[in-house]
Design a protein around this motif. Structure first.
Motif, PDB file in Angstrom:
ATOM      1  N   MET A   1       0.784  -1.298  -0.067  1.00  0.00           N
ATOM      2  CA  MET A   1       0.053  -0.089  -0.056  1.00  0.00           C
ATOM      3  C   MET A   1       0.806   1.285   0.101  1.00  0.00           C
ATOM      4  SD  MET A   1      -3.019  -0.846  -0.200  1.00  0.00           S
ATOM      5  CE  MET A   1      -3.897   0.729   0.233  1.00  0.00           C
ATOM      6  N   ASP A   2       2.059   1.256   0.300  1.00  0.00           N
ATOM      7  CA  ASP A   2       3.038   2.296   0.276  1.00  0.00           C
ATOM      8  C   ASP A   2       3.367   2.974  -1.288  1.00  0.00           C
ATOM      9  OD1 ASP A   2       2.945   2.801   2.745  1.00  0.00           O
ATOM     10  OD2 ASP A   2       4.829   1.544   3.263  1.00  0.00           O
ATOM     11  N   ASN A   3       3.319   1.726  -2.158  1.00  0.00           N
ATOM     12  CA  ASN A   3       3.681   2.093  -3.462  1.00  0.00           C
ATOM     13  C   ASN A   3       2.650   2.900  -4.121  1.00  0.00           C
ATOM     14  OD1 ASN A   3       4.356   2.296  -6.161  1.00  0.00           O
ATOM     15  ND2 ASN A   3       5.106   0.274  -6.162  1.00  0.00           N
ATOM     16  N   PRO A   4       2.660   4.325  -4.528  1.00  0.00           N
ATOM     17  CA  PRO A   4       1.675   5.146  -5.144  1.00  0.00           C
ATOM     18  C   PRO A   4       1.049   4.489  -6.372  1.00  0.00           C
ATOM     19  CG  PRO A   4       3.670   6.268  -5.442  1.00  0.00           C
ATOM     20  CD  PRO A   4       4.115   4.673  -4.842  1.00  0.00           C
ATOM     21  N   VAL A   5       1.673   3.568  -7.091  1.00  0.00           N
ATOM     22  CA  VAL A   5       0.987   3.187  -8.441  1.00  0.00           C
ATOM     23  C   VAL A   5      -0.005   2.020  -7.804  1.00  0.00           C
ATOM     24  CG1 VAL A   5       1.521   1.671 -10.395  1.00  0.00           C
ATOM     25  CG2 VAL A   5       3.157   3.447  -9.678  1.00  0.00           C
ATOM     26  N   VAL A   6       0.242   1.133  -6.837  1.00  0.00           N
ATOM     27  CA  VAL A   6      -0.563   0.139  -6.444  1.00  0.00           C
ATOM     28  C   VAL A   6      -1.726   0.794  -5.833  1.00  0.00           C
ATOM     29  CG1 VAL A   6      -0.831  -1.792  -4.673  1.00  0.00           C
ATOM     30  CG2 VAL A   6       1.168  -1.740  -6.150  1.00  0.00           C
ATOM     31  N   ARG A   7      -1.473   1.714  -4.866  1.00  0.00           N
ATOM     32  CA  ARG A   7      -2.400   2.563  -4.296  1.00  0.00           C
ATOM     33  C   ARG A   7      -3.467   3.387  -5.355  1.00  0.00           C
ATOM     34  NH1 ARG A   7      -2.910   4.125   0.754  1.00  0.00           N
ATOM     35  NH2 ARG A   7      -4.188   5.917   1.288  1.00  0.00           N
ATOM     36  N   LEU A   9      -3.954   2.092  -8.647  1.00  0.00           N
ATOM     37  CA  LEU A   9      -4.601   1.159  -9.172  1.00  0.00           C
ATOM     38  C   LEU A   9      -5.748   0.641  -8.268  1.00  0.00           C
ATOM     39  CD1 LEU A   9      -4.839  -0.675 -11.774  1.00  0.00           C
ATOM     40  CD2 LEU A   9      -3.390  -2.156 -10.583  1.00  0.00           C
ATOM     41  N   LEU A  10      -5.598   0.421  -7.018  1.00  0.00           N
ATOM     42  CA  LEU A  10      -6.789   0.047  -6.072  1.00  0.00           C
ATOM     43  C   LEU A  10      -8.060   1.030  -6.056  1.00  0.00           C
ATOM     44  CD1 LEU A  10      -4.784  -1.582  -3.160  1.00  0.00           C
ATOM     45  CD2 LEU A  10      -6.011  -2.846  -4.967  1.00  0.00           C
ATOM     46  N   VAL A  11      -7.603   2.366  -6.084  1.00  0.00           N
ATOM     47  CA  VAL A  11      -8.547   3.214  -5.836  1.00  0.00           C
ATOM     48  C   VAL A  11      -9.326   3.467  -7.417  1.00  0.00           C
ATOM     49  CG1 VAL A  11      -8.951   5.957  -5.793  1.00  0.00           C
ATOM     50  CG2 VAL A  11      -7.411   4.885  -4.239  1.00  0.00           C
ATOM     51  N   PHE A  12      -8.626   3.331  -8.288  1.00  0.00           N
ATOM     52  CA  PHE A  12      -9.128   3.545  -9.631  1.00  0.00           C
ATOM     53  C   PHE A  12     -10.032   2.180  -9.704  1.00  0.00           C
ATOM     54  CE2 PHE A  12      -9.226   2.371 -14.114  1.00  0.00           C
ATOM     55  CZ  PHE A  12      -9.750   3.501 -14.702  1.00  0.00           C
ATOM     56  N   SER A  13      -9.679   0.921  -9.462  1.00  0.00           N
ATOM     57  CA  SER A  13     -10.646  -0.217  -9.560  1.00  0.00           C
ATOM     58  C   SER A  13     -11.885  -0.098  -8.696  1.00  0.00           C
ATOM     59  CB  SER A  13      -9.813  -1.315  -8.936  1.00  0.00           C
ATOM     60  OG  SER A  13      -8.573  -1.551  -9.805  1.00  0.00           O
ATOM     61  N   ALA A  14     -11.696   0.357  -7.347  1.00  0.00           N
ATOM     62  CA  ALA A  14     -12.969   0.739  -6.657  1.00  0.00           C
ATOM     63  C   ALA A  14     -13.714   1.652  -7.289  1.00  0.00           C
ATOM     64  CB  ALA A  14     -12.492   0.900  -5.302  1.00  0.00           C
ATOM     65  N   LYS A  60      -8.915  12.907  -8.263  1.00  0.00           N
ATOM     66  CA  LYS A  60      -7.531  12.928  -7.956  1.00  0.00           C
ATOM     67  C   LYS A  60      -7.028  14.500  -7.623  1.00  0.00           C
ATOM     68  CE  LYS A  60      -4.657  10.787 -10.847  1.00  0.00           C
ATOM     69  NZ  LYS A  60      -3.890  10.209 -11.976  1.00  0.00           N
ATOM     70  N   GLN A  61      -7.666  15.205  -8.207  1.00  0.00           N
ATOM     71  CA  GLN A  61      -7.338  16.935  -7.699  1.00  0.00           C
ATOM     72  C   GLN A  61      -7.924  17.116  -6.267  1.00  0.00           C
ATOM     73  OE1 GLN A  61      -9.246  19.233 -10.703  1.00  0.00           O
ATOM     74  NE2 GLN A  61      -7.562  18.925 -12.282  1.00  0.00           N
ATOM     75  N   ARG A  62      -9.139  16.609  -6.129  1.00  0.00           N
ATOM     76  CA  ARG A  62      -9.737  16.865  -4.816  1.00  0.00           C
ATOM     77  C   ARG A  62      -9.146  16.129  -3.589  1.00  0.00           C
ATOM     78  NH1 ARG A  62     -14.069  19.579  -2.391  1.00  0.00           N
ATOM     79  NH2 ARG A  62     -14.805  18.511  -0.737  1.00  0.00           N
ATOM     80  N   TRP A  63      -8.500  14.865  -3.807  1.00  0.00           N
ATOM     81  CA  TRP A  63      -8.033  14.052  -2.736  1.00  0.00           C
ATOM     82  C   TRP A  63      -6.719  13.708  -3.162  1.00  0.00           C
ATOM     83  CZ3 TRP A  63     -13.319  12.611  -3.383  1.00  0.00           C
ATOM     84  CH2 TRP A  63     -14.257  13.425  -2.494  1.00  0.00           C
ATOM     85  N   PRO A  64      -5.620  14.415  -3.365  1.00  0.00           N
ATOM     86  CA  PRO A  64      -4.201  13.870  -3.936  1.00  0.00           C
ATOM     87  C   PRO A  64      -3.513  13.031  -3.167  1.00  0.00           C
ATOM     88  CG  PRO A  64      -4.081  16.219  -3.260  1.00  0.00           C
ATOM     89  CD  PRO A  64      -5.658  16.048  -3.206  1.00  0.00           C
ATOM     90  N   GLY A  65      -3.791  13.078  -1.599  1.00  0.00           N
ATOM     91  CA  GLY A  65      -3.224  12.251  -0.715  1.00  0.00           C
ATOM     92  C   GLY A  65      -3.714  10.917  -0.631  1.00  0.00           C
ATOM     93  N   LEU A  66      -4.888  10.576  -1.385  1.00  0.00           N
ATOM     94  CA  LEU A  66      -5.352   9.450  -1.394  1.00  0.00           C
ATOM     95  C   LEU A  66      -4.611   8.533  -2.367  1.00  0.00           C
ATOM     96  CD1 LEU A  66      -7.970   7.338  -0.616  1.00  0.00           C
ATOM     97  CD2 LEU A  66      -9.027   8.109  -2.572  1.00  0.00           C
ATOM     98  N   PHE A  67      -4.058   9.228  -3.604  1.00  0.00           N
ATOM     99  CA  PHE A  67      -3.311   8.569  -4.412  1.00  0.00           C
ATOM    100  C   PHE A  67      -1.919   8.198  -4.298  1.00  0.00           C
ATOM    101  CE2 PHE A  67      -7.306   9.739  -6.163  1.00  0.00           C
ATOM    102  CZ  PHE A  67      -7.666   8.797  -6.947  1.00  0.00           C
ATOM    103  N   ASN A  68      -1.249   9.243  -3.484  1.00  0.00           N
ATOM    104  CA  ASN A  68       0.367   9.240  -3.339  1.00  0.00           C
ATOM    105  C   ASN A  68       0.437   9.439  -1.600  1.00  0.00           C
ATOM    106  OD1 ASN A  68      -0.487  11.875  -2.983  1.00  0.00           O
ATOM    107  ND2 ASN A  68       0.506  12.677  -4.654  1.00  0.00           N
TER     108      ASN A  68
END
Length: 75
Positions: A1-7, A9-14, A60-68
């Motif tokens: 979950m620390d990897n921003p790419v994996v994170r 991808l999971l958010v995008f999938s949901a 992604k703009q509204r919650w950038p912390g969710l992705f990185n």
């Protein structure tokens, strides 16, 4: 979950799972409706593709912390 790419991808999938279910329900309603022509569902699907990309960019703009959130600066 620390990897921003994996994170990401999971958010995008949901996002796609929830958004996609709504799109399927509306498309089914349009396709089986007696009042709407058959091509209405095709136009709706095309518009929903554009709208979903715009909506995801806004999220992604509204919650950038969710992705990185796990991203660290390396010196």
């Amino acid at each position: 979950m620390d990897n921003p790419v994996v994170r990401g991808l999971l958010v995008f999938s949901a996002f796609r799972a929830v958004y996609g279910m709504g799109i399927l329900v509306v498309t089914y309603g349009l396709a089986t409706s007696e009042a709407a022509p058959w091509w209405t569902s095709l136009i709706f699907l095309a518009c929903s593709m554009v709208f979903s990309r715009w909506l995801f960019r806004r999220l992604k703009q509204r919650w950038p912390g969710l992705f990185n959130a796990g991203q660290r600066d390396v010196e």
